[in-house]
Design a protein around this motif. Structure first.
Motif, PDB file in Angstrom:
ATOM      1  N   CYS A   1       0.734  -1.265   0.018  1.00 19.56           N
ATOM      2  CA  CYS A   1      -0.059   0.045   0.037  1.00 19.56           C
ATOM      3  C   CYS A   1       0.873   1.197  -0.091  1.00 19.56           C
ATOM      4  CB  CYS A   1      -1.096   0.010   1.108  1.00 19.56           C
ATOM      5  SG  CYS A   1      -2.636  -1.175   1.013  1.00 19.56           S
ATOM      6  N   ASP A   2       1.732   1.127   0.670  1.00 13.81           N
ATOM      7  CA  ASP A   2       2.939   2.413   0.972  1.00 13.81           C
ATOM      8  C   ASP A   2       3.475   2.652  -0.663  1.00 13.81           C
ATOM      9  OD1 ASP A   2       2.083   2.652   3.579  1.00 13.81           O
ATOM     10  OD2 ASP A   2       4.218   2.000   4.395  1.00 13.81           O
ATOM     11  N   LYS A   3       3.908   1.546  -1.176  1.00 18.89           N
ATOM     12  CA  LYS A   3       4.476   1.794  -2.291  1.00 18.89           C
ATOM     13  C   LYS A   3       3.592   2.432  -3.566  1.00 18.89           C
ATOM     14  CE  LYS A   3       8.045  -1.888  -1.579  1.00 18.89           C
ATOM     15  NZ  LYS A   3       8.593  -3.196  -1.926  1.00 18.89           N
ATOM     16  N   ILE A   4       2.443   1.836  -3.426  1.00 18.19           N
ATOM     17  CA  ILE A   4       1.427   2.235  -4.665  1.00 18.19           C
ATOM     18  C   ILE A   4       1.158   3.714  -4.054  1.00 18.19           C
ATOM     19  CG2 ILE A   4      -1.030   1.849  -5.356  1.00 18.19           C
ATOM     20  CD1 ILE A   4      -0.881  -0.880  -4.370  1.00 18.19           C
ATOM     21  N   PHE A   5       0.836   4.216  -3.006  1.00 18.28           N
ATOM     22  CA  PHE A   5       0.626   5.718  -2.655  1.00 18.28           C
ATOM     23  C   PHE A   5       1.879   6.477  -3.048  1.00 18.28           C
ATOM     24  CE2 PHE A   5       1.228   8.900   0.628  1.00 18.28           C
ATOM     25  CZ  PHE A   5       0.149   9.672   0.202  1.00 18.28           C
ATOM     26  N   GLN A   6       2.956   5.897  -3.000  1.00 13.58           N
ATOM     27  CA  GLN A   6       4.409   6.890  -3.350  1.00 13.58           C
ATOM     28  C   GLN A   6       4.268   6.893  -4.865  1.00 13.58           C
ATOM     29  OE1 GLN A   6       5.881   8.475  -1.141  1.00 13.58           O
ATOM     30  NE2 GLN A   6       5.096   7.463   0.461  1.00 13.58           N
ATOM     31  N   GLU A   7       3.575   5.757  -5.608  1.00 15.83           N
ATOM     32  CA  GLU A   7       3.776   5.975  -7.151  1.00 15.83           C
ATOM     33  C   GLU A   7       2.621   6.504  -7.697  1.00 15.83           C
ATOM     34  OE1 GLU A   7       5.646   2.531  -9.148  1.00 15.83           O
ATOM     35  OE2 GLU A   7       6.936   2.176  -7.410  1.00 15.83           O
ATOM     36  N   SER A   8       1.608   6.846  -7.082  1.00 17.91           N
ATOM     37  CA  SER A   8       0.278   7.250  -7.623  1.00 17.91           C
ATOM     38  C   SER A   8      -0.056   8.791  -7.166  1.00 17.91           C
ATOM     39  CB  SER A   8      -0.812   6.358  -7.042  1.00 17.91           C
ATOM     40  OG  SER A   8      -0.957   6.392  -5.748  1.00 17.91           O
ATOM     41  N   LYS A   9      -0.969   9.523  -7.946  1.00 15.20           N
ATOM     42  CA  LYS A   9      -1.297  10.568  -7.531  1.00 15.20           C
ATOM     43  C   LYS A   9      -2.058  10.628  -6.271  1.00 15.20           C
ATOM     44  CE  LYS A   9      -4.280  14.480  -9.550  1.00 15.20           C
ATOM     45  NZ  LYS A   9      -5.000  14.828 -10.818  1.00 15.20           N
ATOM     46  N   ASN A  10      -2.694   9.533  -6.186  1.00 13.71           N
ATOM     47  CA  ASN A  10      -3.690   9.585  -4.816  1.00 13.71           C
ATOM     48  C   ASN A  10      -3.811   7.924  -4.558  1.00 13.71           C
ATOM     49  OD1 ASN A  10      -4.516  10.341  -2.336  1.00 13.71           O
ATOM     50  ND2 ASN A  10      -5.875  11.866  -3.188  1.00 13.71           N
ATOM     51  N   PHE A  11      -4.135   7.325  -3.460  1.00 13.71           N
ATOM     52  CA  PHE A  11      -4.464   6.183  -3.074  1.00 13.71           C
ATOM     53  C   PHE A  11      -5.372   5.999  -2.041  1.00 13.71           C
ATOM     54  CE2 PHE A  11      -3.249   2.177  -0.968  1.00 13.71           C
ATOM     55  CZ  PHE A  11      -3.638   1.218  -2.265  1.00 13.71           C
ATOM     56  N   LEU A  12      -6.317   5.299  -1.861  1.00  7.98           N
ATOM     57  CA  LEU A  12      -7.134   5.022  -0.945  1.00  7.98           C
ATOM     58  C   LEU A  12      -7.112   3.236  -0.623  1.00  7.98           C
ATOM     59  CD1 LEU A  12     -10.822   6.642  -1.951  1.00  7.98           C
ATOM     60  CD2 LEU A  12      -8.578   7.423  -0.693  1.00  7.98           C
ATOM     61  N   PRO A  13      -6.508   2.923   0.483  1.00  8.33           N
ATOM     62  CA  PRO A  13      -6.110   1.754   1.108  1.00  8.33           C
ATOM     63  C   PRO A  13      -7.255   0.994   1.497  1.00  8.33           C
ATOM     64  CG  PRO A  13      -5.087   3.125   2.524  1.00  8.33           C
ATOM     65  CD  PRO A  13      -5.748   4.104   1.498  1.00  8.33           C
ATOM     66  N   PHE A  14      -7.667  -0.153   0.970  1.00  7.02           N
ATOM     67  CA  PHE A  14      -8.554  -1.087   1.569  1.00  7.02           C
ATOM     68  C   PHE A  14      -7.889  -1.829   2.829  1.00  7.02           C
ATOM     69  CE2 PHE A  14     -11.272  -1.566  -2.445  1.00  7.02           C
ATOM     70  CZ  PHE A  14     -11.878  -0.479  -2.249  1.00  7.02           C
ATOM     71  N   ARG A  15      -8.911  -2.418   3.654  1.00  5.79           N
ATOM     72  CA  ARG A  15      -8.391  -2.913   4.778  1.00  5.79           C
ATOM     73  C   ARG A  15      -7.695  -4.566   4.199  1.00  5.79           C
ATOM     74  NH1 ARG A  15     -11.937  -6.863   7.249  1.00  5.79           N
ATOM     75  NH2 ARG A  15     -13.992  -7.007   6.264  1.00  5.79           N
ATOM     76  N   LEU A  16      -7.013  -4.929   5.527  1.00  4.32           N
ATOM     77  CA  LEU A  16      -6.282  -6.101   5.280  1.00  4.32           C
ATOM     78  C   LEU A  16      -7.407  -7.267   4.955  1.00  4.32           C
ATOM     79  CD1 LEU A  16      -3.601  -7.049   5.850  1.00  4.32           C
ATOM     80  CD2 LEU A  16      -4.306  -7.659   8.412  1.00  4.32           C
TER      81      LEU A  16
END
Length: 276
Positions: free
Chosen positions: A83-98
């Motif tokens: 999730c952290d990596k996707i967030f860093q490489e995207s304009k914005n990111f909404l993580p879902f739960r485990l």
């Protein structure tokens, strides 16, 4: 997001880490080195996940293995790191739960289509924002001095510890217990003051600052005062560090400060069960 209640007859499913703005999938891997993929995309909002085996992520299997803390910890480590990596490489990111697992891409499509306006509004609300963590500890000896200076009862007990004879032993015990109780009350008061200052400096609404449980593991010689999550602009980590260090230096006489981020806005997503 509630995992699918039943799976198709195939032996695989889709583990979805969250939603991102954009259609270019980050070149990353998920579980078992499976490459990340855009499971479904609608009008610039993409569900990012990877294929997983039902032998490991089937609903019954997950339910049975939730007591295996080593396994859960391993899955959680991969989940949050991805999730952290996707967030860093995207304009914005909404993580879902485990453990957000869907039976098929069609199930992901159904969710995204049904709640598209909710997701779109959440992306707009969190545009350019990230979550930051802040912890501050105070030196115990500093707290001792501060408490003694501001508590007349402690001052009286401290004076009695200088008496001669056996009375000094019992006075010392009373002083020790009273000091421990005073610091127990003082620490949250100081934490609230520090949090209030940060709230004012960064012009945060109540929804942009969350108080978390204090660290369970102690730091020798220090007492925890605050453990906060803050919603700030993605580029404000250094500003947060400088402000925290200034508060620590000027208000506490030097303690410990830990500031981390930017992270996906785990604590600030308002999507009910779909959010982390």
């Amino acid at each position: 997001m509630t995992p699918a209640s039943s799976f198709t007859t195939t032996d695989t499913a889709r583990y979805v880490f969250g939603l991102m703005l954009g259609t270019a999938c980050p070149k990353l891997v998920g579980f078992g080195d499976a490459p990340l993929e855009i499971v479904f995309e609608q009008d610039g909002i993409s569900a990012v996940g990877c294929e997983v085996s039902l032998d490991e992520f089937g609903q019954d299997v997950v339910s049975e293995r939730m007591e295996d803390m080593d396994w859960v910890g391993e899955i959680a480590t991969i989940h949050f790191a991805t999730c952290d990596k996707i967030f860093q490489e995207s304009k914005n990111f909404l993580p879902f739960r485990l453990f957000t697992v869907f039976s098929s891409p069609q199930a992901v499509q159904d969710l995204l289509t049904a709640r598209f306006k909710d997701f779109q509004s959440e992306f707009q609300r969190l545009e350019g924002k990230a979550e930051f963590g802040l912890k501050i500890w105070a030196k115990e000896e500093w707290l001792d001095t501060f408490a003694l200076r501001n508590d007349k009862n402690l001052q009286t007990l401290y004076a009695q510890t200088n008496q001669s004879g056996g009375k000094s032993f019992f006075s010392a015990k009373k002083y020790e217990l009273a000091m421990a109780e005073a610091k127990k009350k003082l620490a949250p008061q100081l934490g609230q003051r520090l949090a209030g200052t940060l709230k004012n400096v960064f012009s945060l609404s109540p929804e942009q600052m969350k108080t978390l449980s204090l660290p369970a593991v102690g730091v020798k010689g220090f007492l925890p005062l605050i453990n906060l999550s803050l919603l700030l602009g993605r580029d404000r980590l250094e500003e947060l560090k400088l402000m925290a260090e200034r508060l620590d230096r000027e208000a506490l006489g030097g303690g410990l400060v830990e500031a981390i981020g930017p992270l996906p806005p785990y604590s600030f997503i308002n999507l009910g069960e779909e959010a982390m």
